[in-house]
Design an enzyme around this catalytic site. Structure first.
Site, PDB file in Angstrom:
ATOM      1  N   GLY A  51      43.102  50.549  34.609  1.00 19.28           N
ATOM      2  CA  GLY A  51      42.876  49.514  33.600  1.00 19.28           C
ATOM      3  C   GLY A  51      41.761  49.930  32.661  1.00 19.28           C
ATOM      4  O   GLY A  51      41.755  51.021  32.103  1.00 19.28           O
ATOM      5  N   TYR A 110      38.834  50.800  33.315  1.00 18.38           N
ATOM      6  CA  TYR A 110      37.924  51.810  33.842  1.00 18.38           C
ATOM      7  C   TYR A 110      38.168  53.202  33.267  1.00 18.38           C
ATOM      8  O   TYR A 110      37.372  54.107  33.490  1.00 18.38           O
ATOM      9  CB  TYR A 110      38.003  51.850  35.378  1.00 18.38           C
ATOM     10  CG  TYR A 110      37.148  50.790  36.048  1.00 18.38           C
ATOM     11  CD1 TYR A 110      37.507  49.446  36.010  1.00 18.38           C
ATOM     12  CD2 TYR A 110      35.955  51.127  36.693  1.00 18.38           C
ATOM     13  CE1 TYR A 110      36.710  48.482  36.596  1.00 18.38           C
ATOM     14  CE2 TYR A 110      35.151  50.170  37.292  1.00 18.38           C
ATOM     15  CZ  TYR A 110      35.539  48.842  37.234  1.00 18.38           C
ATOM     16  OH  TYR A 110      34.748  47.881  37.826  1.00 18.38           O
ATOM     17  N   PRO A 169      22.298  52.348  47.975  1.00 17.04           N
ATOM     18  CA  PRO A 169      20.933  52.210  47.441  1.00 17.04           C
ATOM     19  C   PRO A 169      20.312  50.843  47.678  1.00 17.04           C
ATOM     20  O   PRO A 169      19.100  50.701  47.660  1.00 17.04           O
ATOM     21  CB  PRO A 169      21.123  52.452  45.942  1.00 17.04           C
ATOM     22  CG  PRO A 169      22.557  52.171  45.665  1.00 17.04           C
ATOM     23  CD  PRO A 169      23.292  52.556  46.900  1.00 17.04           C
ATOM     24  N   GLY A 170      21.136  49.842  47.913  1.00 18.24           N
ATOM     25  CA  GLY A 170      20.581  48.515  48.093  1.00 18.24           C
ATOM     26  C   GLY A 170      20.076  48.236  49.490  1.00 18.24           C
ATOM     27  O   GLY A 170      19.402  47.238  49.734  1.00 18.24           O
ATOM     28  N   GLU A 193      34.793  49.233  51.565  1.00 19.07           N
ATOM     29  CA  GLU A 193      33.449  49.643  51.973  1.00 19.07           C
ATOM     30  C   GLU A 193      33.151  49.106  53.376  1.00 19.07           C
ATOM     31  O   GLU A 193      32.528  49.792  54.202  1.00 19.07           O
ATOM     32  CB  GLU A 193      32.417  49.125  50.968  1.00 19.07           C
ATOM     33  CG  GLU A 193      31.012  49.636  51.198  1.00 19.07           C
ATOM     34  CD  GLU A 193      30.072  49.174  50.078  1.00 19.07           C
ATOM     35  OE1 GLU A 193      29.905  49.949  49.112  1.00 19.07           O
ATOM     36  OE2 GLU A 193      29.532  48.060  50.166  1.00 19.07           O
TER      37      GLU A 193
END
Lengths: 338, 249
Positions: free
Chosen positions: A110, A112, A220-221, A289
């Site tokens: 789409g 992206y 990273p979070g 994920e």
């Protein structure tokens, strides 16, 4: 060679039904088994010990670790890659002569597709310089993919796939698409495969320090929070469920990889658990994920990349991160996801 | 562990107490159904160490997993009956003795490679060579299992590269040029996959033979050749000096 069974095999998927009191019951549920899952792939010999040619470099000092502020080895003795832990020259001297081909998969579905240009241009500057690289761009709109000039030894392949209705579905179907593609094509073309998100940019070197059997990256979070705060799937009825008190790291779904045969195996497993959830009418908290995290808890990665390799530009850079190598592009999520 | 190096510049873990979780590693090891072998030599007066070595190794070396001990000795009769754990096996293999202990030390490489080829490759997945005069005081577990493993010598781990015990004479096959060298590895404890140990022992013995033909003998015998090999074929895992501490220090 590929040996494909002519019959469509059925496999039994036992999914768990959850009742109010948390009891789990098993019911057989028959799902059609895509042909590719029964394909046997012939793999080339794993290259184990390479000859390291003569090199002059600073002596490693047993009592002088380069990084004292971060964990550089997991409890199962897999290296965690941070700037300072490795010597690129030594690694290049061992890996370059092996004539490896590194594959990269990225999905541009789409809207992206607009990220492809920057992704590829930055990859050409920083990703596996000096190695043969095949970029596999999965897209529903091949015409929208820009033509990017590549260095010699590097190729670019468009893989047409269908677009699913919701962005969550698109995200989760990646496992199936990658697995299918490995079986059909990439297992013959690459030695290692990395599966990356497309809405990202390379800012610094990404080299052979990242190569390993099974490679995952720390999100990273969540690298400085306790495991109770990890956004694992916490509902027992999901196949991605991780109970309280368990968990090593929170791995990001935007970066994973390894030897092509290992990636084939774990994308297969993740896709199966995703299908199990589908049959149960549940979707994991962070889609594939969550399933990836479930898988890597029971089948630990042989190498872990620090958040240098999966950064979020919206976050302020903490002192532990010396170098940002691969990071998100700022974007308007509402606009991108239909 | 913040006080020591736990990862080499080529990303091989260095195993120190506190860096690993043995339960996780045990679970991974058991999934693969592996068998590990230990090769050790008790020649001439060294038969005296057999009892101590075998009883401590039986108790502490990869406890709970199947281990095949291959004991090479010139004196099989002196080996008293040793009690082995149910999962372990002991094979006593007679060898001839040599007049000089250096010769025994260096012929180890030849013997190990020949036996790997004829026998061990069919019996074990991983193989470790350990000196018989080593006593285990603590558990040594599956954290040592990897493709090519060297142990940092306790004598040299503090020293600078220049004062290392490397062979420096260029006439020797074991010579390491000035300015090169990672760590000084001890020949008392090394190992890895059966294939890699075969390559290592073959290469070391080849070096020994060439030196002999040239009338030279490496400073620390087979250990010098081991260090040369491991410089250019870097280990995939290193054991800290905790794994082979010399009592004299």
């Amino acid at each position: 060679y590929l040996s494909a069974s002519p019959l469509l095999k059925m496999f039994v998927c036992c999914h768990r039904l959850a009742f109010g009191n948390g009891n789990v019951h098993y019911l057989p549920y028959y799902l059609p088994c895509p042909e590719i899952f029964s394909m046997k792939l012939q793999y080339t010999e794993e290259k184990l010990i390479q000859l390291f040619p003569q090199l002059f470099y600073q002596q490693p000092r047993v009592l002088a670790p380069k990084r004292q502020d971060v964990l550089t080895v997991t409890p199962w003795l897999a290296p965690i890659i941070w700037e300072g832990t490795f010597n690129s020259e030594i690694l290049d001297s061992a890996y370059r002569p092996l004539n490896l081909t590194i594959g990269v998969t990225a999905f541009a579905i789409g809207k992206y597709t607009k990220f492809v240009g920057r992704f590829l241009e930055s990859a050409e500057k920083h990703f596996m310089k000096g190695y043969r690289v095949n970029y596999y761009i999965f897209t529903d709109n091949p015409k929208a993919i820009p033509d990017v000039q590549l260095q010699p030894g590097r190729r670019f392949v468009i893989v047409p796939i269908k677009k699913y209705a919701s962005w969550q579905e698109i995200s989760m179907r990646r496992m199936e698409a990658i697995n299918k593609h490995i079986a059909e094509r990439s297992h013959q073309e690459v030695d290692y495969l990395f599966c990356l998100d497309i809405d990202m940019v390379f800012y610094n070197a990404w080299g052979p320090e990242t190569l390993g059997d099974i490679v995952a990256a720390i999100h990273p979070g969540y690298f400085s929070v306790p495991r109770s705060h990890f956004p694992y799937e916490r509902r027992r009825s999901s196949a991605a469920y991780i109970p309280d008190g368990e968990g090593d790291f929170y791995y990001g779904g935007a970066v994973f990889g390894g030897l092509v045969k290992k990636v084939y195996e774990f994308t297969k497993t993740c896709h199966m658990t995703i299908l199990t959830d589908k049959a149960n009418g549940i979707m994991a908290a962070w889609q594939e994920e969550s399933h990836l995290n479930r898988h890597f808890l029971s089948h630990k990665p042989s190498k872990v990349l620090s958040p240098e390799y999966l950064w979020d530009d919206r976050k302020p850079k903490p002192p532990e991160i010396h170098l940002i190598r691969f990071s998100t592009v700022d974007k308007n999520y509402k606009e991108i996801r239909d | 562990r913040r006080d020591v190096l736990v990862l080499t510049p080529w990303l091989a873990p260095i195993v120190w107490e506190g860096t690993f979780n043995r339960d996780i590693l045990n679970a991974q090891y058991m999934q693969k159904n592996l068998v590990t072998g230990v090769v050790t030599f008790a020649v001439k007066k060294y038969w005296f160490f057999v009892e101590g070595f075998m009883s401590s190794a039986n108790k502490y070396f990869l406890a709970g997993h199947q281990v095949n001990f291959y004991l090479f000795t010139d004196n099989p009769e002196q080996i008293s009956h040793l009690h082995m754990a149910p999962e372990n096996h002991l094979f006593v293999i007679p060898v001839q003795n040599y007049s000089l202990w250096q010769d025994i030390s260096m012929s180890r490489m030849d013997i190990i490679s020949r036996y790997i080829r004829s026998q061990f490759q069919y019996e074990v997945d991983y193989l470790y060579s350990i000196d018989i005069d080593v006593q285990l005081f603590e558990h040594i577990g599956v954290e040592i299992i990897d493709t090519l493993v060297g142990t940092i010598s306790s004598w040299q781990y503090k020293a600078r590269r220049e004062s290392k015990l490397y062979e420096r004479r260029t006439e020797s096959q074991a010579a390491i040029p000035k300015g090169e060298g990672d760590f000084y590895y001890t020949a008392s404890f090394f190992g890895g996959s059966v294939a890699e140990v075969y390559k290592l022992t073959r290469a070391c013995f080849k070096g020994v033979m060439e030196d002999r033909e040239n009338g030279i003998e490496a400073r620390w015998h087979d250990e010098s050749h081991l260090n040369k090999y491991l410089l250019y074929h870097k280990p995939t895992r290193l054991l800290s000096p905790e794994y082979c501490w010399d009592e004299e220090l």
